[in-house]
Design an enzyme around this catalytic site. Structure first.
Site, mmCIF file in Angstrom:
data_model
loop_
_atom_site.group_PDB
_atom_site.id
_atom_site.type_symbol
_atom_site.label_atom_id
_atom_site.label_comp_id
_atom_site.label_asym_id
_atom_site.label_seq_id
_atom_site.Cartn_x
_atom_site.Cartn_y
_atom_site.Cartn_z
ATOM 1 N N THR A 11 1.121 -1.320 0.118
ATOM 2 C CA THR A 11 -0.062 -0.084 -0.175
ATOM 3 C C THR A 11 0.874 1.051 -0.042
ATOM 4 O O THR A 11 1.615 1.373 0.865
ATOM 5 C CB THR A 11 -0.968 0.147 1.373
ATOM 6 O OG1 THR A 11 -1.595 -1.129 1.368
ATOM 7 C CG2 THR A 11 -1.828 1.142 1.098
ATOM 8 N N LYS B 112 -7.810 1.559 -3.027
ATOM 9 C CA LYS B 112 -7.438 0.760 -1.894
ATOM 10 C C LYS B 112 -7.236 2.074 -0.635
ATOM 11 O O LYS B 112 -8.015 2.014 0.253
ATOM 12 C CB LYS B 112 -5.866 0.383 -1.513
ATOM 13 C CG LYS B 112 -5.234 0.162 -0.322
ATOM 14 C CD LYS B 112 -5.463 -1.058 0.326
ATOM 15 C CE LYS B 112 -4.912 -1.052 1.733
ATOM 16 N NZ LYS B 112 -5.527 -2.214 2.314
ATOM 17 N N LYS C 60 -1.434 5.221 8.791
ATOM 18 C CA LYS C 60 -0.679 5.277 7.275
ATOM 19 C C LYS C 60 -1.797 5.473 6.149
ATOM 20 O O LYS C 60 -1.524 6.316 5.627
ATOM 21 C CB LYS C 60 0.077 3.945 7.149
ATOM 22 C CG LYS C 60 0.852 3.871 5.851
ATOM 23 C CD LYS C 60 1.363 2.334 5.719
ATOM 24 C CE LYS C 60 1.733 2.236 3.841
ATOM 25 N NZ LYS C 60 2.177 1.178 3.517
HETATM 26 P P1 NAD Z 1 6.341 -5.748 7.164
HETATM 27 O O1 NAD Z 1 7.077 -4.635 7.664
HETATM 28 O O2 NAD Z 1 5.755 -7.015 7.846
HETATM 29 O O3 NAD Z 1 7.069 -6.463 5.782
HETATM 30 C C1 NAD Z 1 7.817 -5.745 4.962
HETATM 31 C C2 NAD Z 1 9.191 -6.242 4.567
HETATM 32 O O4 NAD Z 1 9.752 -5.492 3.687
HETATM 33 C C3 NAD Z 1 9.956 -6.346 6.005
HETATM 34 O O5 NAD Z 1 10.300 -7.933 6.226
HETATM 35 C C4 NAD Z 1 11.189 -5.828 5.438
HETATM 36 O O6 NAD Z 1 12.470 -6.421 5.960
HETATM 37 C C5 NAD Z 1 11.248 -6.228 3.793
HETATM 38 N N1 NAD Z 1 12.109 -4.982 3.255
HETATM 39 C C6 NAD Z 1 11.956 -3.666 3.486
HETATM 40 N N2 NAD Z 1 13.020 -3.048 2.608
HETATM 41 C C7 NAD Z 1 13.599 -4.324 1.667
HETATM 42 C C8 NAD Z 1 14.329 -4.277 0.782
HETATM 43 N N3 NAD Z 1 15.003 -3.253 0.278
HETATM 44 N N4 NAD Z 1 14.583 -5.404 0.084
HETATM 45 C C9 NAD Z 1 13.943 -6.667 0.629
HETATM 46 N N5 NAD Z 1 12.864 -6.527 1.709
HETATM 47 C C10 NAD Z 1 12.840 -5.347 2.066
HETATM 48 O O7 NAD Z 1 4.975 -5.407 6.675
HETATM 49 P P2 NAD Z 1 3.703 -6.034 6.146
HETATM 50 O O8 NAD Z 1 2.650 -5.844 7.196
HETATM 51 O O9 NAD Z 1 3.995 -7.451 5.565
HETATM 52 O O10 NAD Z 1 3.166 -4.803 5.039
HETATM 53 C C11 NAD Z 1 3.398 -4.853 3.789
HETATM 54 C C12 NAD Z 1 2.652 -3.744 2.946
HETATM 55 O O11 NAD Z 1 1.079 -4.436 2.865
HETATM 56 C C13 NAD Z 1 2.583 -2.576 3.520
HETATM 57 O O12 NAD Z 1 2.638 -1.687 2.318
HETATM 58 C C14 NAD Z 1 1.318 -2.250 4.028
HETATM 59 O O13 NAD Z 1 0.850 -1.308 4.356
HETATM 60 C C15 NAD Z 1 0.438 -3.197 3.380
HETATM 61 N N6 NAD Z 1 -0.824 -3.966 3.960
HETATM 62 C C16 NAD Z 1 -0.653 -4.739 5.230
HETATM 63 C C17 NAD Z 1 -1.645 -5.315 5.897
HETATM 64 C C18 NAD Z 1 -1.449 -5.815 7.166
HETATM 65 O O14 NAD Z 1 -2.466 -6.308 7.944
HETATM 66 N N7 NAD Z 1 -0.375 -6.069 7.758
HETATM 67 C C19 NAD Z 1 -2.828 -5.432 5.363
HETATM 68 C C20 NAD Z 1 -3.004 -4.853 3.979
HETATM 69 C C21 NAD Z 1 -1.993 -3.907 3.327
#
Ligand code: NAD
Length: 296
Positions: A92, A167, A242
């Site tokens: 997102t 979204k 966010k």
């Molecule tokens: P998260 O922080 O658990 O996962 C993100 C991952 O990206 C981390 O493990 C981090 O180490 C990795 N990362 C960052 N930079 C990197 C790079 N350069 N190379 C490789 N890996 C890298 O976050 P999440 O909860 O999995 O959310 C991910 C996305 O999904 C976000 O944009 C969030 O807004 C969206 N989202 C989350 C949810 C939820 O319930 N968690 C629901 C809908 C949407």
């Protein structure tokens, strides 16, 4: 299909595991070694670098925290993958970054889609996410097997960045409606109305909405809602803030007037400042109740 998957966090980890279950070869990369180890246990080929993860991939998926991470990774991606590789971002992120990411892909002759999700970590694990997809129609059509392995509803919303637009508009409704439902329950309490009575009326009347009927912010009427589990997320307050901030940035740059979206962002900022960023966003009812108590 060989799929490169970058970002194996709360959402990306289970999504990559579902692609493995559907029979795809998934090459994963994350900056975190423990997450790479976890992914390996679920059948993902754990790679030591982005370059390694995208080697031989037909499609690359990114699932990263925010726009700046996506742009930095996509810059590296387009310099690494051959033209024709399908790039899909499921994070997102803000509309401007999403448009820039599509631009990077187009300049390197890579088809691209934005496909943010709703359904949370539960939906990611169960493979029941909803994908809101932006990009060209023919690219969307070709991507169906990839999305189908991770989700149940896959909706084409329009051209580049239309998925992100859908979204943040959806989540602006969600943030506002959760506050509205919370306020109604707090007012009902003050008026001596039981939670169940208000639920029984509003859930079949014009106040009916998802925040009430599926995610009721008071314990009791909807047993599965986080209110029954001390507001354990679910969808954390930090993520709601966010998304509301993204909606307000977009509203400002597009010239849309969203006074309730702005107020919801302000209230969720306060909710987070009070230490609730790790709590489910429906817990905002407690903050409203406390504010009401202090006015008596
Ligand atoms: P998260 O922080 O658990 O996962 C993100 C991952 O990206 C981390 O493990 C981090 O180490 C990795 N990362 C960052 N930079 C990197 C790079 N350069 N190379 C490789 N890996 C890298 O976050 P999440 O909860 O999995 O959310 C991910 C996305 O999904 C976000 O944009 C969030 O807004 C969206 N989202 C989350 C949810 C939820 O319930 N968690 C629901 C809908 C949407």
């Amino acid at each position: 299909m060989t799929i490169g998957f970058i970002g194996l966090g709360h959402m990306g980890g289970p999504m990559a595991a579902n692609l493995v279950k559907a029979g795809h070869a998934v090459r994963g990369f994350d900056l975190s070694q423990p997450l790479l180890d976890e992914a390996r246990d679920k059948g993902v080929i754990a790679c030591a670098s982005l370059t390694d993860a995208v080697a031989g991939a037909d499609t690359v998926i990114t699932m990263l925290p925010a726009g700046k991470h996506v742009l930095s990774v996509w810059q590296e991606l387009v310099a690494t993958v051959p033209p024709g590789t399908l790039l899909i971002d499921c994070s997102t992120i803000d509309i401007d970054s999403a448009r820039k990411a599509h631009g990077l892909a187009a300049a390197h002759h890579c088809p691209s889609l934005d496909g943010p999700v709703s359904g949370g970590t539960g939906g990611a694990a169960a493979g029941t996410l909803t994908f809101m997809v932006g990009g060209e129609e023919d690219v969307f059509a070709k991507s169906q097997p990839v999305f189908a392995a991770m989700g149940k509803k896959i909706i084409h919303c329009g051209g580049p960045a239309a998925g992100q637009a859908a979204k943040i508009c959806n989540n602006m409704i969600l943030g506002i409606s959760m506050i509205a439902v919370g306020e109604a329950f707090v007012l009902g309490e003050k008026l001596g109305l039981s939670h169940q009575a208000l639920f029984d009326v509003a859930s079949v009347s014009s106040g009916q909405c998802w925040s009430l009927t599926t995610y009721c912010p008071v314990p009791g009427p909807v047993p599965a809602s986080p209110a029954n589990h001390d507001y354990k997320p679910g969808f954390a307050g930090a993520l709601m803030l966010k998304d509301l901030k993204l909606s307000q940035e977009a509203a400002q740059s597009a010239g849309a007037v969203t006074p309730l979206g702005a107020k919801a962002a302000e209230l969720y900022a306060l909710f987070n400042e009070l230490g609730n960023d790790g709590k489910d966003f429906s817990g905002i009812i407690d903050m409203l109740r406390q504010q009401s108590a202090s006015t008596v």
